[in-house]
Design a protein around this motif. Structure first.
Motif, mmCIF file in Angstrom:
data_model
loop_
_atom_site.group_PDB
_atom_site.id
_atom_site.type_symbol
_atom_site.label_atom_id
_atom_site.label_comp_id
_atom_site.label_asym_id
_atom_site.label_seq_id
_atom_site.Cartn_x
_atom_site.Cartn_y
_atom_site.Cartn_z
ATOM 1 N N UNK A 24 0.599 -1.257 -0.270
ATOM 2 C CA UNK A 24 -0.001 0.059 0.072
ATOM 3 C C UNK A 24 0.988 1.113 0.055
ATOM 4 N N UNK A 25 0.716 2.161 -1.120
ATOM 5 C CA UNK A 25 1.600 3.129 -1.087
ATOM 6 C C UNK A 25 1.445 4.123 0.051
ATOM 7 N N UNK A 26 0.408 4.334 0.875
ATOM 8 C CA UNK A 26 0.399 5.127 1.948
ATOM 9 C C UNK A 26 1.296 4.750 3.265
ATOM 10 N N UNK A 27 1.955 3.626 3.449
ATOM 11 C CA UNK A 27 2.720 2.988 4.250
ATOM 12 C C UNK A 27 4.099 3.107 3.915
ATOM 13 N N UNK A 28 4.420 3.612 2.622
ATOM 14 C CA UNK A 28 5.755 3.820 1.879
ATOM 15 C C UNK A 28 6.224 5.233 2.426
ATOM 16 N N UNK A 29 7.609 5.267 2.858
ATOM 17 C CA UNK A 29 8.111 6.442 3.008
ATOM 18 C C UNK A 29 8.315 7.340 1.838
ATOM 19 N N UNK A 30 8.541 8.699 2.359
ATOM 20 C CA UNK A 30 8.936 9.549 1.207
ATOM 21 C C UNK A 30 9.733 9.205 0.158
ATOM 22 N N UNK A 31 10.861 8.552 0.783
ATOM 23 C CA UNK A 31 11.921 8.244 -0.047
ATOM 24 C C UNK A 31 11.776 6.736 -0.885
ATOM 25 N N UNK A 32 10.549 6.248 -0.673
ATOM 26 C CA UNK A 32 10.180 5.117 -1.622
ATOM 27 C C UNK A 32 10.801 3.845 -0.827
ATOM 28 N N UNK A 73 12.643 -4.029 5.652
ATOM 29 C CA UNK A 73 13.176 -2.861 4.862
ATOM 30 C C UNK A 73 13.146 -3.144 3.251
ATOM 31 N N UNK A 74 12.263 -2.552 2.801
ATOM 32 C CA UNK A 74 12.040 -2.660 1.218
ATOM 33 C C UNK A 74 12.186 -1.494 0.530
ATOM 34 N N UNK A 75 13.406 -1.504 -0.410
ATOM 35 C CA UNK A 75 13.448 -0.258 -0.905
ATOM 36 C C UNK A 75 12.873 -0.458 -2.622
#
Length: 291
Positions: free
Chosen positions: A81-89, A197-199
């Motif tokens: 879900x994109x809403x739980x992804x930090x601003x740096x992706x 941690x998933x980049x």
């Protein structure tokens, strides 16, 4: 990765076939029909990698490693879900481990039908679902159940089972080694802390045990703890599935075993047979000495 100069069953090389297709009347007819019927530019359907990158398209899957999956794992990073992804992706999560050895038990906890329901922030650790445990079942039911939780996006899943393409969320599967092959995932306990941690930019990832419920150093815990009590393969697994799992394990497990190296498998089997023969011989000698 692909030798386009090799001949195909047509007698032509791949290069020759592709050149023919590129300029063929049939290809042009197909492109015209796509434009007329759907209003779609064919060149917008399949994009060269450079153009796809320019438009912000990214690769789909990431292969995390870490102390819980030293041989590897898989996550469909773009399904988080994109809403739980930090601003740096980057997706970052640290949560309480909830350990299950049956998917049905995990689903019951997700539905609130167990003594300790799943809560937001938890990391479900589903073990014993690899090739040895059950034939590596497809665990869509648990990912589907999480999808419909109001807080499902705040729950992660780590398992030695597999997923299909319809699974969504922060779901890490195919963890190797699997629990019943001695994998560290089988040494996680309820209440431990697991970090993911998933980049999604670099497609790098880590899945680690970072703290334990009993205060033991995580590295030491994964080295000295026994596999979860009572964990065993499912009953009534078909013989052909058991044999497949055994041969896969000989070939290198969930990851190495997917490489069909007959020579390596035979070498490993022969080494095991020799070791067994030596052990039997030593035992016989001990019996003679005792007598």
């Amino acid at each position: 990765l692909w030798n386009a100069d090799e001949k195909t069953v047509t007698g032509l090389t791949w290069n020759e076939l592709l050149d023919q297709w590129q300029n063929s009347e049939r290809r042009e007819v197909c492109r015209d029909r796509l434009r007329a019927a759907d209003g779609v530019d064919p060149d917008e359907v399949i994009l060269p990698p450079a153009i796809a990158k320019e438009r912000g398209l990214t690769s789909t899957v990431c292969f995390p490693s870490g102390n819980l999956c030293p041989e590897g794992s898989v996550i469909k990073a773009t399904s988080i879900d994109p809403t739980v992804i930090d601003d740096d992706g980057v997706y970052r999560k640290r949560g309480r481990a909830r350990v299950f050895s049956k998917e049905s038990d995990a689903i019951a906890a997700v539905k609130g039908q167990s003594e300790k329901p799943i809560e937001a922030g938890d990391v479900i650790v589903l073990i014993g679902r690899g090739p040895i445990g059950c034939g590596m079942e497809e665990t869509y039911q648990i990912t589907s159940a999480l999808k419909y939780l109001s807080f499902g996006k705040h729950v992660a899943l780590v398992t030695d089972a597999r997923f299909s393409g319809v699974s969504t969320g922060a779901c890490v599967g195919h963890v190797g080694p699997e629990a019943l092959a001695g994998g560290p995932i089988g040494r996680v306990r309820d209440g431990d802390t697991v970090e993911l941690i998933i980049d999604r930019n670099t497609l790098d990832g880590q899945v680690d045990l970072v703290a334990t419920v009993d205060g033991i150093d995580p590295v030491e815990a994964l080295r000295t703890r026994s596999i979860a009590e009572g964990l065993d393969r499912d009953e009534n697994i078909p013989d052909d599935t058991r044999l497949w799992a055994a041969l896969q394990q000989v070939g290198g497990g969930s990851w190495g075993g997917c490489t069909y190296d007959v020579d390596k498998i035979i070498e490993t089997l022969n080494a095991g047979q020799a070791a067994l023969a030596a052990k039997t011989s030593d035992k016989s000698q001990e019996e003679v000495n005792a007598k």
